[in-house]
Design an enzyme around this catalytic site. Sequence first.
Site, short mmCIF file in Angstrom:
data_model
loop_
_atom_site.label_atom_id
_atom_site.label_comp_id
_atom_site.label_asym_id
_atom_site.label_seq_id
_atom_site.Cartn_x
_atom_site.Cartn_y
_atom_site.Cartn_z
CG ASP A 88 -1.87 1.14 1.29
OD1 ASP A 88 -1.95 1.90 0.30
OD2 ASP A 88 -2.56 1.30 2.31
CG ASP A 285 -3.82 4.35 -2.83
OD1 ASP A 285 -2.93 3.67 -2.28
OD2 ASP A 285 -4.96 4.46 -2.36
#
Length: 431
Positions: A88, A285
């Site tokens: 992440d 992201d």
Amino acid sequence: MGKGVLMILVLMVSSISCLAPCSASSFFKDKLWERRRPTLSVPIASASSSIASPSIVLPLQGNVFPNGFYNVTLFIGQPPKPYFLDPDTGSDLTWLQCDAPCQQCTETPHPLYQPSNDLVPCKDPLCMSLHSSIDHRCENPDQCDYEVEYADGGSSLGVLVRDIFPLNLTNGDPIRPRLTLGCGYDQNPGSSSYHPMDGVLGLGKGAVSIVSQLHNQGIVRNVVGHCFSSKGGGYLFFGDDIYDPYRLAWTPMSRDYPKHYSPGFGDLFFNGRSTGLRNLFVVFDSGSSYTYFNAQAYQIITSLLNRELTGKPLREAKDDDTLPLCWRGRNPFKSLRDVRKYFKPLALSFSSGRRSKAVFEMPTESYLIISSKGNVCLGILNGSEVGLENSNIIGDISMQDKMVVYNNEKQAIGWATANCDRVPKSSVGSL
């Protein structure tokens, strides 16, 4: 570590990313954006003359669809045990669901992590970096309690510990750094579609992220990157010796939102022509499976696509709830090769210094999927419906078959089309 040790001092750490296919949040709310002149005046490669240092390369598993996520296997602890982590770039803290004991844990692929007794004290710099409040008080000086919240409403509450992460460098040397991670003993999976995972691998820009810790220990450069394959799998890396910087397009990271990997403002193109959408604020992201555009951009893109499909043998498939917008053909589609002729490429153009532009191309494979019903579905979602307002997220689907590099030392983001099916060992022939 006994239950009595884990006194809860709630720490709120907001994240753009999700524990599952992302339904992004309103973390940009009330932020007044100011467009600033890029800091790069020359391509990043020409500014670098130093020899690359060894890197760490980790294979990835998973896919955007149907799995809905990529994951990396890390061995942690003494003796080391395997764990599946969600990589992440939208958050900093790495954490595992752990038996401390666990008050609330979700299903995990492996037995719960057994935390070490090496607690991170409250006054440790890594603990302090997580606490945004300067008035943070240490109710228990011997430990650092945390709570991270994700955009889909998911969260993890726990305590920071240190443990061994056995890894291998690209020069062949094995290393055993002791790194800080979260022992999460109370999890909320959030509202998004759930997928079993042992935890999250925080790859953000903060001091507690794995790449920052490895860099601060002198192991690798402060560079992280990934290469997601559209066929499934790919690789993740820390350091800078597996790519040739001259072969990537580079753009400066935005100084307006320094906590996330953002190239700042971009202009959107459809089939090589301007859509009239300019100054779109964009964040990369890897914690988001799909790409999100704001309401205006989403409406324009869907209108352009529907206009292109006029007179073509495709009709909207309203009975397919795989994604908000799907189309069916005369016969079920087997792969994206069957629909390429009906759809046009997208692109985002960013300033790369002076008058040059860095173009992030999005071919049909970067924004479409084929559903289990044989329909073609749009992998770009309306971010305004999930609280993103005027912000735009480049998710995994649009980063497939590209090497994407976040160079924190030079504050730049780079990308290039790449063969993500072949895990590189060095920069020779890696793209």
